[in-house]
Enzyme design. Structure first.
Site, PDB file in Angstrom:
ATOM      1  N   SER A 156      -4.192 -12.554  -3.349  1.00 21.90           N
ATOM      2  CA  SER A 156      -4.645 -13.609  -2.467  1.00 21.90           C
ATOM      3  C   SER A 156      -6.062 -14.094  -2.773  1.00 21.90           C
ATOM      4  O   SER A 156      -6.523 -15.084  -2.212  1.00 21.90           O
ATOM      5  CB  SER A 156      -4.593 -13.124  -1.017  1.00 21.90           C
ATOM      6  N   LYS A 193     -14.748 -14.379  -0.428  1.00 20.53           N
ATOM      7  CA  LYS A 193     -13.316 -14.627  -0.276  1.00 20.53           C
ATOM      8  C   LYS A 193     -12.970 -15.140   1.121  1.00 20.53           C
ATOM      9  O   LYS A 193     -13.291 -14.516   2.132  1.00 20.53           O
ATOM     10  CB  LYS A 193     -12.525 -13.343  -0.531  1.00 20.53           C
ATOM     11  N   SER A 243      -4.461  -7.773  -4.657  1.00 20.21           N
ATOM     12  CA  SER A 243      -4.991  -9.116  -4.428  1.00 20.21           C
ATOM     13  C   SER A 243      -6.311  -9.415  -5.120  1.00 20.21           C
ATOM     14  O   SER A 243      -6.747 -10.559  -5.131  1.00 20.21           O
ATOM     15  CB  SER A 243      -5.155  -9.372  -2.923  1.00 20.21           C
TER      16      SER A 243
END
Length: 379
Positions: A139, A82, A163
């Site tokens: 996110s 990520k 997220s």
């Protein structure tokens, strides 16, 4: 199995079995992921950076270890990292130690944009593989899109308010947040836990065993007792979303895989406490809210093994943003409380929008949660 791209359609567990069994090399699996990424990601925009040289070098190390007889539980599994987390974070380094190969960094929202729930790349926003008109969530947007599109079987994320779980739900895959504190938090408040996005619960469990080496297998027992709450006492949940998630849970119950228990979960909206902790401005009001929610959840987990909710109160919004809706309404209560939580694909609304079913367990009951989710996910 496509010979040219042998990793396509395979889970992380299946890839590792093939590499450990000598049917494919780690290099072949990694080359497959890199080739498919080069072909498909230009339009998907899940990745911001690919690491082909480093990935092939790491794959060679995995193959050398295998040639020496070393068993690696996730040998040859390509995974996405990520955003700017980097391969040296605890979860990523432990995945590498288990035989995984990081192949690139995924897209996250632009810094400083409130509640933006899609990834940003120099080629445009990250697209949702289910429908390019929908946000892939955030996110961990790029991680979810990469897994849902089959570029990689596993991607890391971090979950400070949902997220990991929100993008997994909106892209139709699995997203798992372990008990807070088992891995180093990504923020000073301790709200942001590392997590994983996969296509199968078995892969999420394999991730957990790799990153939490002291994980204890869940003992086999009766079907778990599950409390259903579409709102947790405060969220404005769309009817179609709630009906879709509940229909999936009832299907699981009819199969004898869980027992539904009537019990109210009247939490208070965690928004003010979450915001205060995140900004370092906690006060007596923050402490009172946390005490109330802790008491309610403690009482609930005395009555049941799991709490089930829709993962989000509304379906994916468009790429123009969420407006005033709070996508995190049903997830961030469990960042505040620290309970482990997982989202499973629960079906579609009548309009065809994906819905996630969120399952939450007692603190440190991660293996029991994963075991139940794996059983549920087979229905």
């Amino acid at each position: 199995m496509p010979e040219r791209h042998p990793h396509l359609g395979l889970s992380a567990v299946e890839i590792a079995e093939l590499v450990n069994g000598g049917k494919f090399t780690a290099r072949e699996m990694v080359d497959s992921a890199l080739a498919v990424g080069a072909d498909r990601d230009e339009q998907l925009r899940a990745f911001t950076t690919w690491w082909p040289e480093e990935a092939r070098a790491r794959a060679a190390e995995v193959d050398a270890a295998r040639a020496d007889g070393v068993y690696l539980p996730l040998a040859g599994v390509s995974f996405a990292v990520k955003g700017r987390e980097g391969v040296r974070s605890v979860q990523n380094q432990r995945l590498v130690d288990a035989g995984c190969v990081p192949v690139g960094a995924t897209a996250v929202p632009r810094a400083g944009t409130a509640w933006q729930t899609y990834g940003v790349t120099d080629r445009g926003p990250t697209l949702n593989p289910l429908n390019p008109d929908w946000s892939p969530g955030g996110s961990s947007a790029g991680s979810a899109a990469a897994v849902a599109a089959g570029l990689v079987p596993l991607a890391t994320g971090s979950d400070g308010a949902g997220s990991v779980r929100i993008p997994a739900a909106w892209c139709g895959i699995v997203g798992f947040k372990p008990t807070n504190g088992l891995l180093p938090a990504r923020d000073r408040a301790g709200l942001n836990s590392p997590g994983v996005l996969t296509r199968t619960v078995a892969d999420a469990a394999a991730y957990y065993r790799a990153v939490v080496p002291a994980a204890v297998p869940a003992p086999s027992s009766r079907a778990p007792r599950v409390v259903w709450s579409p709102t947790l006492g405060y969220a404005d949940t769309d009817r179609d979303v709630a009906v879709t998630a509940l229909r999936a849970l009832r299907r699981i119950g009819r199969a004898g895989l869980c027992e539904l228990v009537d019990h109210l979960v009247p939490l208070r909206d965690p928004a003010p406490a979450w915001t205060a902790l995140r900004s370092g401005s906690a006060d007596h009001g923050t402490e009172a809210l946390i005490r109330h929610n802790t008491r309610v959840l403690d009482e609930t987990f005395r009555e049941a093994d799991l709490v089930a909710t829709p993962t989000t109160p509304h379906p994916p919004h468009g790429l123009d943003g969420p407006g005033s809706r709070m996508s995190v309404a049903l997830t961030w209560a469990f960042n505040l409380s620290g309970h482990p939580a997982i989202t499973l694909p629960a079906g579609r609304t009548p309009a065809g929008e994906p819905v996630g079913l969120q399952l939450v367990a007692r603190h440190h009951a991660d293996t029991a949660l994963l075991s139940a989710a794996d059983t549920f996910n087979c229905t």
